[in-house]
Scaffold this active site. Structure first.
Site, PDB file in Angstrom:
ATOM      1  CB  ILE A 679      -0.289   5.053  10.002  1.00  0.00           C
ATOM      2  CG1 ILE A 679      -1.340   5.080   8.894  1.00  0.00           C
ATOM      3  CG2 ILE A 679      -0.140   6.409  10.656  1.00  0.00           C
ATOM      4  CD1 ILE A 679      -2.743   5.415   9.388  1.00  0.00           C
ATOM      5  N   GLY A 682       1.478  -1.729   2.734  1.00  0.00           N
ATOM      6  CA  GLY A 682       0.874  -2.951   2.236  1.00  0.00           C
ATOM      7  C   GLY A 682       1.452  -3.336   0.903  1.00  0.00           C
ATOM      8  N   GLY A 683       0.927  -4.423   0.342  1.00  0.00           N
ATOM      9  CA  GLY A 683       1.428  -4.910  -0.928  1.00  0.00           C
ATOM     10  C   GLY A 683       1.143  -3.974  -2.078  1.00  0.00           C
ATOM     11  N   GLY A 685       0.577  -0.403  -1.591  1.00  0.00           N
ATOM     12  CA  GLY A 685       0.871   0.994  -1.329  1.00  0.00           C
ATOM     13  C   GLY A 685       0.974   1.334   0.138  1.00  0.00           C
ATOM     14  CB  VAL A 687      -1.972   3.410   4.935  1.00  0.00           C
ATOM     15  CG1 VAL A 687      -3.189   4.122   5.535  1.00  0.00           C
ATOM     16  CG2 VAL A 687      -2.426   2.255   4.054  1.00  0.00           C
ATOM     17  CE  LYS A 701      -4.202   0.153  -0.243  1.00  0.00           C
ATOM     18  NZ  LYS A 701      -5.114  -1.021  -0.243  1.00  0.00           N
ATOM     19  CG  ASP A 814      -6.062 -10.075   2.006  1.00  0.00           C
ATOM     20  OD1 ASP A 814      -5.813 -11.178   2.528  1.00  0.00           O
ATOM     21  OD2 ASP A 814      -5.290  -9.113   2.030  1.00  0.00           O
TER      22      ASP A 814
END
Length: 993
Positions: A679, A682-683, A685, A687, A701, A814
């Site tokens: 779904i 990201g940088g 890994g 999800v 994750k 972040d």
């Protein structure tokens, strides 16, 4: 007597005996019908409204007694007479057609909610209403004619978004009106309503900020019962009519920010009950003598006018006066000696006049004073010693006068003081060691005086200092090394003194320093090489000293807007970055300097410099090539791993580390790590969404590490992660952070599952995705302002917990709208701690050699220093607040070139219209004033200097005070200080950008 007669008489007797019971039955049936009607009407009202307070409608049940419903009052016969549901966080549309079927309804109070839509003509049918409060809601459109409501005594429509024509026609039939509050609505330009002056029972009149034009009618003097008269923030003009003097019961008179001219009218002296008078920001003139009879004044605000003459000496005898603001006029003469000595005086601002004489000594006699602002006058004498014992004083500004004598020692150490401004006087004496007690002190302006002695080492105790200006005094001795402990210090001006010895190397620890000026002293020794590590330094002036040695090469790494090292004893080669014509004058007066390419200096041998440049170029090229090759290798390696997504993970040996009671097994998680369940990516890994057999949903994750050597080959096509001894830093950071956190606004981590080659984190699943999705995708229209506000508060509380509630502060690094996830009720969770860092126990800043974060959210100091603290998160959260208010992404094509949302917002903080234009067009017009409160907080959060940003704890407090429809009165002093004023009626909180 016949049998027939006997039977007849018996029947008659029975009928007479049963009549009362029949009457009672009919009576009960009749009122049962009434009760049933009222019940159905109230249940319809309940079904039309939404509320976040579960106690409001808990008693509103179809089997209950309406007279026992919360907020409902009935008369002795069971008729509903009052509906009181104000301040209950209600939203929705009012079914006025049914509400007005309550035949005996006398009070309808729904103020301070979030009701919306239009008010229909059905309101005309509530003919028995005496009390109507629809104020502080988010309605739209015009307000209907309610002329039939002739019994009204209280009418509150203020701050509810009504537009169109000012509803003056309805007032003509309300002769019994006692309170009228219809200000703070965007009506069209309207002359002052003549109907108002006929309401001779009126005691409360609030018409501020509703586009009134023209003059105050002379008939206003007939409202002899008036105790409150507010017409501020309009376009009214002309003179204040003398008939105002007839309003002898007036307690508050507010007419600031209009275009009134002329003098204060004769007869104003009759208003002896007046406590609050504000005629600021007009064009009034003449003297203030008409006010000397108003002995009950508590607050007097007349700033930004053209008043002249003296301040009446009688002001010094006013026993209740606590606030006096007369700045920016043409007043002369002394400040009354006894002013403020009788009550718990709060503040005085008489700046920018032509006042003479001494500063009154007793304004802090009761120990409550917060601000003494008398700058830019012609005051003389000494600073009274009494102010050294004023613990509540926050602002002490006496600059640009002719004051003399020694500055009282205790002034330097007042615990609540934010600013000491004594510049441009003839003040003497030392800066005393008391300054170590000034923990709140942020700014010292003491230039152009006659201060003497050494700067005390104890100055490092004033840890909040961001600006020090001690220039053009007679200070001497060594510059204390303890200045290096002032981590928030941005400006240090010591020029024009007699400081000697060397410049302390410790100043290189002042990481926030942007402006350093030590010119025209007696400094010797070398320029510290540590100055090259000051990431924000852009102005450096060390001219006219006795500095020697070479100019440090480290200075070449800085980007100066101003640098001046002239007239010292510097020698050696000028660094290449300073060897440009623009700096010629900045280096003059140093005959021992040499340069390769500046003709006005002695020429250096070019060989060493050239060979060094060539070597540097070759090294840079080699390193760049290596980095490029390594990046390409990593890219292809990761691409190869992504192709292996469909194999089973069960052949691996897994360790489960749980942080909550688990309702699932390791196998259930591993079986769901499939390509079709992804779904998000990201940088660090992918999800996955995991749907368990028991119906529970989880988010997993999967994090990989590309730096592990010698990994064994496995048959799984899932990305191979780090071994137990070499897991990714992102994984370790996230587990270490989240496993110890328990907060409703931080995402819940159930467990970690690790193997020799893989690492998994199992979270709660948030079904409504991220705030980014809601704001910037097709679901945008479903996010109303109240929901946005609640998301802002919740996310702020989550960050507040990270910064202030953990054993050691956690910096997220972040913060962005895509890392704020939303549950089924749209409640926010702070997520993705892959970049989080726990601040070291010694409070030191964390630094890294790569910029972690997302473009558009990164604080400016992080971008060029690689140093990060809690204030970096505050900046990023400010960007999120701007997204919530404007609906814009942090980077948009419509912004000017090289601009982001922060610069776009700042460029539009010019006029009221341009500020309102920033608000998302999907937010109703009537709510835009509310959103500006949050935009103001966003601006504070995104201040360029980190030390000027609030803490997250302060952000939460400000957001809670900016709750929609939560309004307060404010007094604004000349230098931007806000003083709350307790008044009986709510006022509008205006943005002060």
């Amino acid at each position: 007597m016949s049998l027939l007669s006997t039977i007849g008489m018996s029947a008659a007797n029975n009928l007479r005996q049963s009549l009362p019971a029949l009457y009672l039955l009919c009576f009960l049936c009749f009122f049962s019908g009434i009760y049933s009607d009222d019940l159905q009407i109230l249940l319809k009202l309940k079904s039309s409204l939404y509320n976040s307070n579960p106690d409001v409608f808990s008693s509103w049940d179809s089997t209950g007694n309406v007279c026992k419903f919360v907020g409902i009052t009935c008369d002795s016969q069971g008729f509903v007479t009052e509906i009181e549901l104000s301040k209950n966080k209600l939203s929705g549309f009012l079914p006025l057609d049914s509400i007005c079927e309550l035949q005996n309804l006398e009070k309808l109070s729904l103020g301070f909610n979030s009701l919306q839509g239009k008010i229909t003509e059905d309101l005309r049918n509530c003919t028995k209403l005496k009390y109507l409060d629809l104020g502080n809601n988010v309605f739209n459109g015009p307000f209907p004619d309610i002329t039939p409501l002739g019994d009204l005594q209280y009418l509150y429509l203020n701050s509810s978004g009504f537009s169109g024509t000012f509803p003056s026609k309805s007032l003509s039939n309300m002769s019994g009106l006692v309170r009228l509050s219809i200000g703070d609505n965007p009506f069209g330009p309207t002359p002052f309503p003549q109907e108002v002056v006929k309401l001779n029972k009126l005691n409360w009149l609030y018409l501020s900020n509703c586009s009134l034009e023209g003059k105050i009618p002379t008939g206003i003097g007939s409202l002899s019962e008036l105790i409150n008269f507010e017409i501020a923030d309009n376009n009214l003009s002309g003179e204040i009519p003398a008939e105002i003097g007839n309003l002898k019961n007036l307690w508050q008179f507010e007419l600031y920010n209009n275009n009134f001219t002329g003098k204060l009218p004769i007869g104003l002296r009759n208003l002896t009950k007046l406590e609050f008078f504000d005629a600021s920001a007009n064009n009034l003139e003449g003297d203030l003598m008409e006010l000397k009879f108003l002995t009950n004044l508590v607050s007097l605000q007349l700033f930004a006018n053209n008043f002249s003459g003296e301040i009446p000496s009688e002001f010094g005898e006013f026993k209740r006066l606590v606030n006096l603001s007369l700045y920016k006029n043409q007043l002369t003469g002394p400040i009354p000696e006894k002013i403020g000595s009788w009550a718990e005086f709060n503040f005085i601002d008489v700046s920018e006049n032509f006042l003479t004489g001494p500063i009154p000594p007793d304004m802090c006699k009761m120990g409550k004073m917060k601000a003494l602002l008398v700058l830019q006058n012609n005051l003389t004498g000494e600073i009274p010693a009494s102010y050294a014992n004023c613990p509540t004083l926050r602002r002490f500004r006496v600059s640009k006068n002719s004051l003399s004598g020694v500055v009282p020692a205790g002034i330097w150490g007042l615990p609540a003081l934010n600013i000491i401004d004594i510049e441009s006087n003839q003040l003497e004496g030392p800066i005393t060691p008391d300054i170590e007690n000034a923990k709140a002190l942020g700014q010292i302006f003491a230039a152009n005086n006659r201060l003497t002695g050494e700067l005390p080492e104890e100055i490092s105790g004033a840890t909040s200092l961001i600006s020090i200006d001690l220039s053009e005094n007679h200070l001497s001795g060594r510059i204390p090394a303890s200045l290096g402990d002032l981590k928030k210090l941005g400006t240090l001006h010591l020029q024009g003194n007699m400081f000697s010895d060397s410049i302390p190397k410790s100043l290189g620890s002042c990481s926030s320093l942007t402006d350093l000026n030590m010119a025209n002293n007696l400094l010797s020794g070398k320029i510290p090489t540590s100055f090259g590590s000051l990431p924000s330094l852009n102005a450096l002036n060390l001219s006219m000293n006795k500095l020697s040695g070479q100019i440090p090469e480290t200075l070449g790494a800085l980007r100066f807007s101003l640098v001046d090292l002239s007239y010292n004893r510097l020698s050696g080669r000028i660094p290449q970055s300073l060897s440009i014509a623009a700096y010629n004058g900045s280096l003059a007066g140093n005959p021992e300097l040499c340069s390769v390419n500046i003709n006005s200096f002695r020429r250096c041998s070019p060989d060493s410099g050239m060979s060094k440049d060539v070597r540097t170029l070759i090294i840079c090229f080699a390193v760049g090539s290596a980095v490029l090759l390594f990046t390409l290798a990593c890219f292809f390696h990761l691409k190869k791993k992504e192709k292996d997504q469909d194999h089973s993970l069960k052949e691996e040996s897994w360790d489960v580390n749980s942080f909550h009671v688990l309702s699932f097994t390791e196998g259930e998680i591993l079986d769901s790590i499939k390509q079709e369940n992804i779904i998000g990516k990201g940088g660090s890994g992918n999800v996955y969404k995991v749907s368990l057999p028991n119906g529970k949903e989880l988010a997993v994750k999967h994090i990989w590490n590309t730096n592990i050597k010698g990994r064994k080959k496995i048959r799984s096509t899932t990305p191979m992660l780090g071994k137990h001894t070499g897991r990714s830093k992102e994984f370790d950071a996230e587990v270490r952070t989240l496993s110890s956190i328990r907060h409703v606004n931080v995402v819940k981590l159930y467990c970690s599952i690790t193997s020799e080659d893989s690492s998994l984190l199992v979270y709660e699943f948030l079904p409504n995705g991220s705030l980014w999705d809601r704001l910037h995708t097709g679901q945008k229209l479903k996010l109303d302002w109240e929901t946005r506000y609640e998301i802002a508060v919740g996310a702020a509380k989550g960050l507040e917990y990270l910064h202030h509630g953990c054993n050691r502060p956690v910096i997220h690094r972040d913060v962005k709208s895509s890392n704020i996830l939303l549950d089924e009720f749209l409640k926010p969770r702070i997520a993705d701690f892959g970049l989080a860092k726990i601040v070291q126990a010694n409070g030191g800043q964390d630094s890294t050699h790569v910029i972690a974060g997302t473009h558009g959210y990164i604080a400016p100091e992080y971008g060029y220093t690689y140093k990060v603290n809690e204030k970096s998160d505050v900046y990023s959260f400010g960007v999120v607040l701007m997204e919530l208010v404007t609906g814009k992404r942090p980077i948009e094509p419509e912004f000017a070139e090289n601009q982001d949302i922060v610069s776009w917002v700042y460029n539009n903080l010019k006029t009221r219209e341009s500020i309102l234009s920033l608000v998302d067009s999907n937010i109703p017009e009537g709510l835009k004033e509310e959103t500006i409160k949050v935009l103001k907080i966003a601006v504070l959060c995104t201040a360029r200097l980190p030390e000027l940003r609030p803490t997250m704890r302060s952000v939460v407090q400000m957001l809670e005070e900016a709750e929609p429809c939560k309004l307060m009165g404010i007094i604004i002093t000349k230098d931007g200080t806000s003083m709350k004023k307790e008044v009986a009626d709510a006022k509008k909180l205006k943005p002060e950008f």
